[in-house]
Every structure is written in structure tokens, then in C-alpha cells.
Design a protein around this motif. Sequence first.
Motif, PDB file in Angstrom:
ATOM      1  N   PRO A  85       0.835  -1.219   0.000  1.00  0.00           N
ATOM      2  CA  PRO A  85       0.000   0.000   0.000  1.00  0.00           C
ATOM      3  C   PRO A  85       0.863   1.259   0.000  1.00  0.00           C
ATOM      4  O   PRO A  85       1.995   1.255   0.504  1.00  0.00           O
ATOM      5  CB  PRO A  85      -0.809  -0.128   1.292  1.00  0.00           C
ATOM      6  CG  PRO A  85      -0.750  -1.585   1.651  1.00  0.00           C
ATOM      7  CD  PRO A  85       0.562  -2.091   1.155  1.00  0.00           C
ATOM      8  N   ALA A  86       0.324   2.333  -0.558  1.00  0.00           N
ATOM      9  CA  ALA A  86       1.073   3.588  -0.666  1.00  0.00           C
ATOM     10  C   ALA A  86       1.549   4.102   0.692  1.00  0.00           C
ATOM     11  O   ALA A  86       2.702   4.527   0.815  1.00  0.00           O
ATOM     12  CB  ALA A  86       0.231   4.636  -1.384  1.00  0.00           C
ATOM     13  N   PRO A  87       0.720   4.100   1.762  1.00  0.00           N
ATOM     14  CA  PRO A  87       1.225   4.592   3.063  1.00  0.00           C
ATOM     15  C   PRO A  87       2.424   3.790   3.566  1.00  0.00           C
ATOM     16  O   PRO A  87       3.357   4.358   4.137  1.00  0.00           O
ATOM     17  CB  PRO A  87       0.012   4.422   3.990  1.00  0.00           C
ATOM     18  CG  PRO A  87      -1.170   4.461   3.084  1.00  0.00           C
ATOM     19  CD  PRO A  87      -0.724   3.786   1.825  1.00  0.00           C
ATOM     20  N   GLU A  88       2.391   2.460   3.355  1.00  0.00           N
ATOM     21  CA  GLU A  88       3.513   1.640   3.805  1.00  0.00           C
ATOM     22  C   GLU A  88       4.772   1.941   3.000  1.00  0.00           C
ATOM     23  O   GLU A  88       5.876   1.994   3.550  1.00  0.00           O
ATOM     24  CB  GLU A  88       3.143   0.163   3.681  1.00  0.00           C
ATOM     25  CG  GLU A  88       4.203  -0.763   4.256  1.00  0.00           C
ATOM     26  CD  GLU A  88       3.758  -2.205   4.269  1.00  0.00           C
ATOM     27  OE1 GLU A  88       4.621  -3.087   4.443  1.00  0.00           O
ATOM     28  OE2 GLU A  88       2.543  -2.441   4.107  1.00  0.00           O
ATOM     29  N   ARG A  89       4.613   2.153   1.680  1.00  0.00           N
ATOM     30  CA  ARG A  89       5.765   2.506   0.854  1.00  0.00           C
ATOM     31  C   ARG A  89       6.356   3.834   1.283  1.00  0.00           C
ATOM     32  O   ARG A  89       7.581   3.997   1.332  1.00  0.00           O
ATOM     33  CB  ARG A  89       5.366   2.583  -0.623  1.00  0.00           C
ATOM     34  CG  ARG A  89       4.902   1.283  -1.210  1.00  0.00           C
ATOM     35  CD  ARG A  89       5.029   1.282  -2.729  1.00  0.00           C
ATOM     36  NE  ARG A  89       4.404   2.432  -3.346  1.00  0.00           N
ATOM     37  CZ  ARG A  89       3.125   2.470  -3.727  1.00  0.00           C
ATOM     38  NH1 ARG A  89       2.337   1.423  -3.522  1.00  0.00           N
ATOM     39  NH2 ARG A  89       2.638   3.538  -4.317  1.00  0.00           N
ATOM     40  N   PHE A  90       5.504   4.793   1.622  1.00  0.00           N
ATOM     41  CA  PHE A  90       5.987   6.107   2.056  1.00  0.00           C
ATOM     42  C   PHE A  90       6.713   6.001   3.399  1.00  0.00           C
ATOM     43  O   PHE A  90       7.761   6.622   3.595  1.00  0.00           O
ATOM     44  CB  PHE A  90       4.814   7.082   2.161  1.00  0.00           C
ATOM     45  CG  PHE A  90       5.208   8.471   2.560  1.00  0.00           C
ATOM     46  CD1 PHE A  90       5.957   9.275   1.707  1.00  0.00           C
ATOM     47  CD2 PHE A  90       4.854   8.987   3.794  1.00  0.00           C
ATOM     48  CE1 PHE A  90       6.333  10.556   2.067  1.00  0.00           C
ATOM     49  CE2 PHE A  90       5.224  10.269   4.171  1.00  0.00           C
ATOM     50  CZ  PHE A  90       5.960  11.054   3.301  1.00  0.00           C
ATOM     51  N   TRP A  91       6.171   5.202   4.313  1.00  0.00           N
ATOM     52  CA  TRP A  91       6.802   5.042   5.620  1.00  0.00           C
ATOM     53  C   TRP A  91       8.165   4.364   5.497  1.00  0.00           C
ATOM     54  O   TRP A  91       9.142   4.759   6.139  1.00  0.00           O
ATOM     55  CB  TRP A  91       5.890   4.240   6.536  1.00  0.00           C
ATOM     56  CG  TRP A  91       6.506   3.881   7.863  1.00  0.00           C
ATOM     57  CD1 TRP A  91       6.805   2.644   8.336  1.00  0.00           C
ATOM     58  CD2 TRP A  91       6.920   4.795   8.892  1.00  0.00           C
ATOM     59  NE1 TRP A  91       7.373   2.713   9.578  1.00  0.00           N
ATOM     60  CE2 TRP A  91       7.451   4.023   9.953  1.00  0.00           C
ATOM     61  CE3 TRP A  91       6.888   6.175   9.021  1.00  0.00           C
ATOM     62  CZ2 TRP A  91       7.938   4.589  11.115  1.00  0.00           C
ATOM     63  CZ3 TRP A  91       7.384   6.745  10.188  1.00  0.00           C
ATOM     64  CH2 TRP A  91       7.904   5.956  11.219  1.00  0.00           C
ATOM     65  N   MET A  92       8.259   3.329   4.656  1.00  0.00           N
ATOM     66  CA  MET A  92       9.545   2.659   4.437  1.00  0.00           C
ATOM     67  C   MET A  92      10.558   3.604   3.798  1.00  0.00           C
ATOM     68  O   MET A  92      11.743   3.569   4.126  1.00  0.00           O
ATOM     69  CB  MET A  92       9.330   1.429   3.542  1.00  0.00           C
ATOM     70  CG  MET A  92       8.512   0.327   4.197  1.00  0.00           C
ATOM     71  SD  MET A  92       8.161  -1.041   3.058  1.00  0.00           S
ATOM     72  CE  MET A  92       9.812  -1.572   2.651  1.00  0.00           C
ATOM     73  N   MET A  93      10.080   4.477   2.909  1.00  0.00           N
ATOM     74  CA  MET A  93      10.965   5.447   2.279  1.00  0.00           C
ATOM     75  C   MET A  93      11.520   6.417   3.314  1.00  0.00           C
ATOM     76  O   MET A  93      12.718   6.727   3.318  1.00  0.00           O
ATOM     77  CB  MET A  93      10.218   6.212   1.182  1.00  0.00           C
ATOM     78  CG  MET A  93      11.091   7.210   0.427  1.00  0.00           C
ATOM     79  SD  MET A  93      10.142   8.215  -0.744  1.00  0.00           S
ATOM     80  CE  MET A  93       9.256   9.303   0.391  1.00  0.00           C
ATOM     81  N   LEU A  94      10.662   6.898   4.224  1.00  0.00           N
ATOM     82  CA  LEU A  94      11.115   7.842   5.242  1.00  0.00           C
ATOM     83  C   LEU A  94      12.150   7.206   6.164  1.00  0.00           C
ATOM     84  O   LEU A  94      13.145   7.848   6.525  1.00  0.00           O
ATOM     85  CB  LEU A  94       9.915   8.339   6.058  1.00  0.00           C
ATOM     86  CG  LEU A  94       8.917   9.260   5.347  1.00  0.00           C
ATOM     87  CD1 LEU A  94       7.808   9.668   6.299  1.00  0.00           C
ATOM     88  CD2 LEU A  94       9.618  10.500   4.802  1.00  0.00           C
ATOM     89  N   LYS A  95      11.937   5.958   6.554  1.00  0.00           N
ATOM     90  CA  LYS A  95      12.890   5.284   7.445  1.00  0.00           C
ATOM     91  C   LYS A  95      14.250   5.121   6.781  1.00  0.00           C
ATOM     92  O   LYS A  95      15.288   5.287   7.433  1.00  0.00           O
ATOM     93  CB  LYS A  95      12.323   3.917   7.857  1.00  0.00           C
ATOM     94  CG  LYS A  95      11.166   3.988   8.829  1.00  0.00           C
ATOM     95  CD  LYS A  95      10.895   2.642   9.479  1.00  0.00           C
ATOM     96  CE  LYS A  95      10.543   1.585   8.460  1.00  0.00           C
ATOM     97  NZ  LYS A  95      10.203   0.284   9.110  1.00  0.00           N
ATOM     98  N   SER A  96      14.249   4.789   5.498  1.00  0.00           N
ATOM     99  CA  SER A  96      15.529   4.635   4.801  1.00  0.00           C
ATOM    100  C   SER A  96      16.214   5.970   4.568  1.00  0.00           C
ATOM    101  O   SER A  96      17.447   6.052   4.559  1.00  0.00           O
ATOM    102  CB  SER A  96      15.312   3.915   3.469  1.00  0.00           C
ATOM    103  OG  SER A  96      14.469   4.671   2.616  1.00  0.00           O
ATOM    104  N   TYR A  97      15.416   7.048   4.423  1.00  0.00           N
ATOM    105  CA  TYR A  97      16.007   8.366   4.172  1.00  0.00           C
ATOM    106  C   TYR A  97      16.745   8.902   5.387  1.00  0.00           C
ATOM    107  O   TYR A  97      17.611   9.761   5.252  1.00  0.00           O
ATOM    108  CB  TYR A  97      14.931   9.351   3.726  1.00  0.00           C
ATOM    109  CG  TYR A  97      14.690   9.336   2.234  1.00  0.00           C
ATOM    110  CD1 TYR A  97      14.674   8.144   1.529  1.00  0.00           C
ATOM    111  CD2 TYR A  97      14.467  10.504   1.529  1.00  0.00           C
ATOM    112  CE1 TYR A  97      14.446   8.107   0.180  1.00  0.00           C
ATOM    113  CE2 TYR A  97      14.243  10.482   0.156  1.00  0.00           C
ATOM    114  CZ  TYR A  97      14.236   9.280  -0.502  1.00  0.00           C
ATOM    115  OH  TYR A  97      14.015   9.253  -1.852  1.00  0.00           O
TER     116      TYR A  97
END
Length: 354
Positions: A85-97
Motif C-alpha cells: 500500500p502507498a502509506p507503507e511505501r511512504f513510511w519505508m521510504m522515510l525510514k531509509s532516508y
Amino acid sequence: MGIYILKRLLLIIPTLFFILLINFVVIQIAPGGPVEQAIQQAEAFQGMGATGGETATAKSNYQGAKGLSEEMVEKIKAQYGFDQPAPERFWMMLKSYVTFDFGTSFFKDKPVTQLLWEKMPVSLSLGLWSTLLIYLVSIPLGIKKARQHGMLFDKSTSMLLAIGYAVPSFVFAVLLIVFFAGGSYFQWFPLQGLVSENFSELSLLGKIKDYFWHMTLPLLAMVIGGFASLTYLTKYSFMEELSKQYVLAARSKGLTESRVLYGHVFRNAMLIVIAGLPEALIGIFFVGNLFIEIIFNLDGLGLLGFEAIQQRDYPVIFGTLFLFTLLGLILRLISDVLYQVIDPRINFDSRGAE
């Protein structure tokens, strides 16, 4: 000043978050993403090897997926990380950033940090050198025009400034290539690249000469196309300060013109010039560089970001966006610190500035 710097550093975090969130939402709803492009490529390949037996996928949300099975579409989505899901993809992106892990490019099959590192020397070379040259030309020229306002020097240089302001830098780049890079007249400078192919074999002095030999035309195009606005800004900033009462008072005390200009006027007039430095740097680094990189075949960050937008290469898009935004916020903070260095009377803490 310390409290102000701390506030600004803390504000960088929510600013980056909301900018990334807005762009994430916009890009997710934009058509022609990497999944759709992969589906089209797979269908084209499948169409070359088969002529019948179309397997329709009515459940697929992607246009142009009629020739592929649902299982194949799901595999393509998983390949690019779109099975979550888009929210999960966004959250994973923030953690990696947080650790500056921007993922892997969809189309170049390289880590985004590696791509940014590889393209950085070109953009830094163009941005830093062109900014330095533009300021070295514009500030003295603007001061002299302010001191000789309405005189012959001011009027004659205004025509040059008008041309530099009206004509984009990439037009100057094309003209320089035509005249000096083997276009139609002379072949004094190389047409493309940051260094020669035998750069590693040259001596230290030879490397320096080769580097600036390749940089001459791109830098000249950027300086010609970018010094006019800063010159006008410097001129009118100094003219405004020269008309104030404290200048008349300083002159009445018998101070020399140079002492008045550089001891009193310069500090106040340069504040407005410094205020525009972050925007100028960002514009020169990542906007003005794009056309120069294309014309002179210089593989830098501007060209990388442009290609990523065309290909919907989301990891590269967000990586460059994050880098540009972070750099812009830091440059804005540096300009505020320079305010107080030039004029200690400015106190951001006492004004509660944010």
C-alpha cells in the motif's frame, strides 16, 4: 543566534517531510509510472513472440495490461515495490532516508546514492565556479555603476546587461560552440565532457589545465547568462544606501569616499545581495545547469533528475528532491548567519525569527 540556528535546524525535519509527502502523492497519481512502462515493454515483447490467445486482465488497474496475465502484472508490481500500500511505501521510504539510503534506481540498476555521487562533481564544478565568477563580476560592476549612475560608463554597460538579462544562458552556450568548439569557425575548446579521456595519465598541472580547458565554455555561458540580474541588484542596493542620511553625515566628517563606501555602505548594501544567495545557488546548481549539461554533454545532477522524471524513476526523483531541498534549507540558514556576521546589529533571537 544559537537558539535561532537550533530552531531552523529543527524546522528542517517537518519541512522535508511535507515536501516529500506532497511530491509522493502527486507522483503516485501521475500516469505512465514504471509499472505501466514495464507492462508495455513486456506486452511488446510478448506480441513479437505470439499472435493469438490474448489473456485479458480486467482486474488490473494499469492501462495497457490486457495482453498479460494477472500473475505477471503482480510480479511486475512487486519488482518495483508497488505490491505494498502507498502509506507503507511512504513510511519505508522515510525510514531509509534517515540513513540517506535512497534505494535503487528502477532503470539504471544502481543505488541512488552511487548515482548522485557519480554526478556530483559535474554539478559542483559548474555551480561553484559559475557562482564565484558571477559574484566576482557582478558586485564590483554593480558598485561602479552605482557610483557613476547616469554617466557614460553606466549607460554603456547597461546595454551589455540588457543583452545578458534577455538572452538565456543556453543560447550563449550554442553560440560559443558554433564559434569556438568546432562549429563553424574555431576549434579552440572541447565540445563535450568534463575531462579528456587520457585525464588519468596527465600530470597534476596537466590535469588542472585539462579540467579548466573543458570548463571554459560552459562557465562562460553561465556567467554571461547570469551576471546581469545580480549586477542590477547590487547597483540599486548601493544607490539606495548612498542616498541615506548616515552617508551624508559620514562625508561631512571628512571621511574619504572609499572609507564611506566600504566602511559603512558596503555592509548594509550587501545584506540584500546575500539574501538572494541561496536561491541563486539552487537556481545555478540545479536549474541553470540542466541546459548546459545537455548542450555540452556533461552528465550531472540536473540531467539525472530530468531523465528520472521522464522515466518515472521514483527512487532517483525522491533522492534528488531530498538532496535539493536539504541543500536549499541549509543554504538559507547559512545566509541568515552571514547576515549577522556582516551586520552584528541584526539579532534573530531577540526578534523571535523563524
